[in-house]
Design a protein around this motif. Structure first.
Motif, short mmCIF file in Angstrom:
data_model
loop_
_atom_site.label_atom_id
_atom_site.label_comp_id
_atom_site.label_asym_id
_atom_site.label_seq_id
_atom_site.Cartn_x
_atom_site.Cartn_y
_atom_site.Cartn_z
N ALA A 1 0.83 -1.21 0.00
CA ALA A 1 0.00 0.00 0.00
C ALA A 1 0.86 1.25 0.00
CB ALA A 1 -0.94 -0.01 1.21
N ILE A 2 1.93 1.23 0.78
CA ILE A 2 2.83 2.38 0.82
C ILE A 2 3.54 2.56 -0.52
CG2 ILE A 2 4.96 3.26 1.85
CD1 ILE A 2 4.01 2.04 4.51
N ALA A 3 3.96 1.46 -1.12
CA ALA A 3 4.62 1.54 -2.42
C ALA A 3 3.70 2.17 -3.46
CB ALA A 3 5.06 0.15 -2.87
N ARG A 4 2.44 1.83 -3.40
CA ARG A 4 1.47 2.40 -4.34
C ARG A 4 1.29 3.90 -4.08
NH1 ARG A 4 -0.45 2.58 -9.28
NH2 ARG A 4 -2.69 3.02 -9.37
N ARG A 5 1.20 4.28 -2.83
CA ARG A 5 1.08 5.71 -2.50
C ARG A 5 2.29 6.48 -3.03
NH1 ARG A 5 -2.66 7.15 1.57
NH2 ARG A 5 -3.79 5.38 2.45
N ARG A 6 3.46 5.90 -2.90
CA ARG A 6 4.67 6.57 -3.37
C ARG A 6 4.68 6.71 -4.89
NH1 ARG A 6 8.66 3.35 0.85
NH2 ARG A 6 8.49 4.86 2.56
N GLN A 7 4.15 5.71 -5.59
CA GLN A 7 4.05 5.80 -7.04
C GLN A 7 3.14 6.95 -7.47
OE1 GLN A 7 2.63 1.96 -8.25
NE2 GLN A 7 4.61 0.93 -7.99
N ILE A 8 2.02 7.07 -6.80
CA ILE A 8 1.08 8.15 -7.13
C ILE A 8 1.72 9.50 -6.82
CG2 ILE A 8 -1.14 9.18 -6.52
CD1 ILE A 8 -2.04 6.23 -5.87
N ARG B 1 4.22 14.66 -8.51
CA ARG B 1 5.39 15.56 -8.48
C ARG B 1 5.90 15.84 -9.90
NH1 ARG B 1 7.76 16.63 -3.72
NH2 ARG B 1 6.97 15.52 -1.88
N ALA B 2 5.83 14.83 -10.75
CA ALA B 2 6.35 14.98 -12.11
C ALA B 2 5.41 15.76 -13.01
CB ALA B 2 6.63 13.60 -12.71
N GLU B 3 4.10 15.67 -12.79
CA GLU B 3 3.15 16.18 -13.78
C GLU B 3 2.28 17.34 -13.32
OE1 GLU B 3 0.97 13.10 -15.83
OE2 GLU B 3 2.62 11.65 -15.59
N LEU B 4 2.21 17.61 -12.02
CA LEU B 4 1.46 18.78 -11.59
C LEU B 4 2.20 20.04 -12.00
CD1 LEU B 4 0.32 17.71 -8.00
CD2 LEU B 4 -1.19 18.18 -9.96
N VAL C 1 1.85 24.77 -8.02
CA VAL C 1 1.66 24.13 -6.71
C VAL C 1 2.98 23.54 -6.25
CG1 VAL C 1 -0.76 23.63 -7.17
CG2 VAL C 1 0.95 21.90 -7.70
N ARG C 2 3.22 23.64 -4.95
CA ARG C 2 4.49 23.16 -4.38
C ARG C 2 4.21 22.06 -3.37
NH1 ARG C 2 6.86 27.95 -1.63
NH2 ARG C 2 4.72 28.74 -1.69
N ARG D 1 -7.02 12.56 -14.24
CA ARG D 1 -8.09 13.55 -14.08
C ARG D 1 -7.71 14.62 -13.07
NH1 ARG D 1 -13.64 11.00 -12.50
NH2 ARG D 1 -14.02 13.21 -12.07
N VAL D 2 -7.10 14.20 -11.96
CA VAL D 2 -6.67 15.16 -10.94
C VAL D 2 -5.61 16.09 -11.51
CG1 VAL D 2 -5.55 15.44 -8.70
CG2 VAL D 2 -7.22 13.59 -9.03
N ILE D 3 -4.61 15.51 -12.15
CA ILE D 3 -3.52 16.31 -12.71
C ILE D 3 -4.04 17.29 -13.76
CG2 ILE D 3 -1.42 16.18 -14.10
CD1 ILE D 3 -0.96 13.39 -12.69
N ASP D 4 -4.88 16.80 -14.66
CA ASP D 4 -5.41 17.66 -15.73
C ASP D 4 -6.25 18.80 -15.17
OD1 ASP D 4 -4.14 16.06 -17.55
OD2 ASP D 4 -5.94 14.96 -18.16
N ALA D 5 -7.03 18.50 -14.15
CA ALA D 5 -7.89 19.54 -13.57
C ALA D 5 -7.06 20.63 -12.90
CB ALA D 5 -8.86 18.91 -12.57
N VAL D 6 -6.00 20.24 -12.22
CA VAL D 6 -5.13 21.24 -11.58
C VAL D 6 -4.42 22.06 -12.65
CG1 VAL D 6 -3.14 21.60 -10.06
CG2 VAL D 6 -4.84 19.85 -9.49
N ARG D 7 -3.94 21.39 -13.68
CA ARG D 7 -3.24 22.11 -14.76
C ARG D 7 -4.18 23.09 -15.47
NH1 ARG D 7 1.77 20.24 -16.11
NH2 ARG D 7 1.58 21.18 -18.18
N ARG D 8 -5.39 22.68 -15.71
CA ARG D 8 -6.35 23.58 -16.36
C ARG D 8 -6.61 24.81 -15.50
NH1 ARG D 8 -9.17 18.86 -17.58
NH2 ARG D 8 -10.68 19.29 -15.92
N PHE D 9 -6.71 24.62 -14.21
CA PHE D 9 -6.99 25.76 -13.33
C PHE D 9 -5.89 26.80 -13.42
CE2 PHE D 9 -6.48 27.94 -9.25
CZ PHE D 9 -7.73 28.52 -9.12
#
Length: 352
Positions: A237-244, A249-252, A256-257, A341-349
């Motif tokens: 579960a932690i490994a998956r959280r780290r992947q997300i 970090r790479a695409e937002l 945002v910091r 979807r999350v990344i795209d929505a933040v980028r659009r904003f």
């Protein structure tokens, strides 16, 4: 489809049969308070976190409370801690009649600034509580021999307990979540662990013979049994959280910091500083994406602590963070399409 900040149903569904079997095992045993399920969970938890001792308790709040009691914190004492955390950190101090002394945070990690904490220590300081906020390990202060409690409520899996002890919360939304409230104290100090065990059962040893005044801080056997089902899955579960988190970090967008990274960060929450935060939240809500603010009012400005004398501007890094941070969805079952979807929505904003 709406994207929640966390999805407990999706997390538990694959384990449903094992979880139901664990509940049935407890029901069939007739042992609902302490007993073999709690003993087994404590041994498995200690092994998982690399501690000599783990003591199951009723919540993360009570883990803090019992730890401070075991360290002898009481009226007239001071405990240095962060103002940017969940209320329980300071609430446990105040409930013992001690005084929370707030030191500011590091602006990049959101954790207690160890230099500020060390500077806040006085002859009345009985303990320091450093919080691993959002799952990122804090740098512990040089406390000059004063015990340091590691509030690891959000950071199970970051490594072995540091300081005098680590306290864990198994609130359902945590990295390892129970089905209600539960917590634990982990330590390498056998005497401290024994003291917590004594305190969690009203200070009685044997039953009805009370050496000290404790509390009812016992973990329920059914919660221990359910946590035993989930604990073996913690590493994945932690490994998956780290992947997300790495993808975020790479695409937002650079607007945002994110909280400063750490090799052992477990990302209980993925938190960023966001310009025009409230407008961003509204835009994401419109796009069907939930967010959360942890935490909107720093503790030194809470009305219940007004008598401590802190004023706006006293701890500027914590105050600024409270006005800028937002948590984005981050949980093991968040698939790549919903991440996008999350990344795209933040980028659009931000027009990125």
């Amino acid at each position: 489809m709406r994207i929640p900040v966390t999805d407990l149903k999706a997390e538990t569904e694959p384990l449903r049969d094992e979880l139901m079997a664990a509940v049935a095992r407890v029901l069939d045993s007739g042992q609902f308070i302490l007993g073999p399920e709690v003993d087994a969970f404590e041994a498995e938890l200690a092994a998982a976190v690399g501690a000599a001792h783990a003591v199951g308790v009723s919540s993360g709040t009570d883990a803090l409370l019992a730890s401070l009691m075991a360290l002898g914190v009481g009226p007239g004492d001071e405990v240095v801690t962060t103002p940017f955390t969940f209320f329980a950190t300071a609430g446990a101090i105040a409930r013992l009649g001690a005084t929370p002394v707030f030191a500011d945070i590091e602006p990049d990690t959101f954790n207690l600034d160890p230099d500020a904490a060390a500077a806040a220590i006085t002859p009345r300081t009985r303990a320091v509580i450093a919080v691993n906020l959002f799952g990122r390990p804090a740098d512990l202060p040089d406390a000059g021999g004063v015990p340091v409690v590691e509030d690891a409520a959000q950071s199970l899996g970051t490594g072995a307990p540091r300081g005098a002890c680590a306290t864990y919360s198994f609130f359902p939304a945590k990295v390892l979540g129970a089905f209600g409230d539960a917590g634990a104290v982990a330590t390498g100090d056998a005497d401290l662990a024994d003291r917590v065990r004594l305190l969690r059962a009203h200070g009685a040893r044997p039953k009805y013979v009370h050496a000290v005044v404790g509390g009812n801080f016992r973990i329920d056997a059914v919660q221990a049994a359910l946590l035993r089902v989930k604990l073996p899955h913690l590493r994945d579960a932690i490994a998956r959280r780290r992947q997300i988190a790495a993808r975020y970090r790479a695409e937002l967008p650079a607007d945002v910091r994110p909280q400063a990274d750490h090799p052992n960060h477990v990302y209980n929450y993925f938190v960023v500083r966001a310009p025009r935060r409230d407008d961003l939240r509204a835009a994401l809500r419109e796009a069907g994406i939930a967010t959360a603010i942890y935490y909107p009012i720093p503790l030194h400005l809470q009305s219940c602590f007004a008598d401590l004398g802190y004023r706006q501007g006293a701890l500027p890094h914590a105050e600024r963070a409270a006005g800028e941070v937002v948590a984005l969805p981050c949980y093991p079952q968040l698939d790549e399409d919903r991440q996008a979807r999350v990344i795209d929505a933040v980028r659009r904003f931000y027009g990125a």
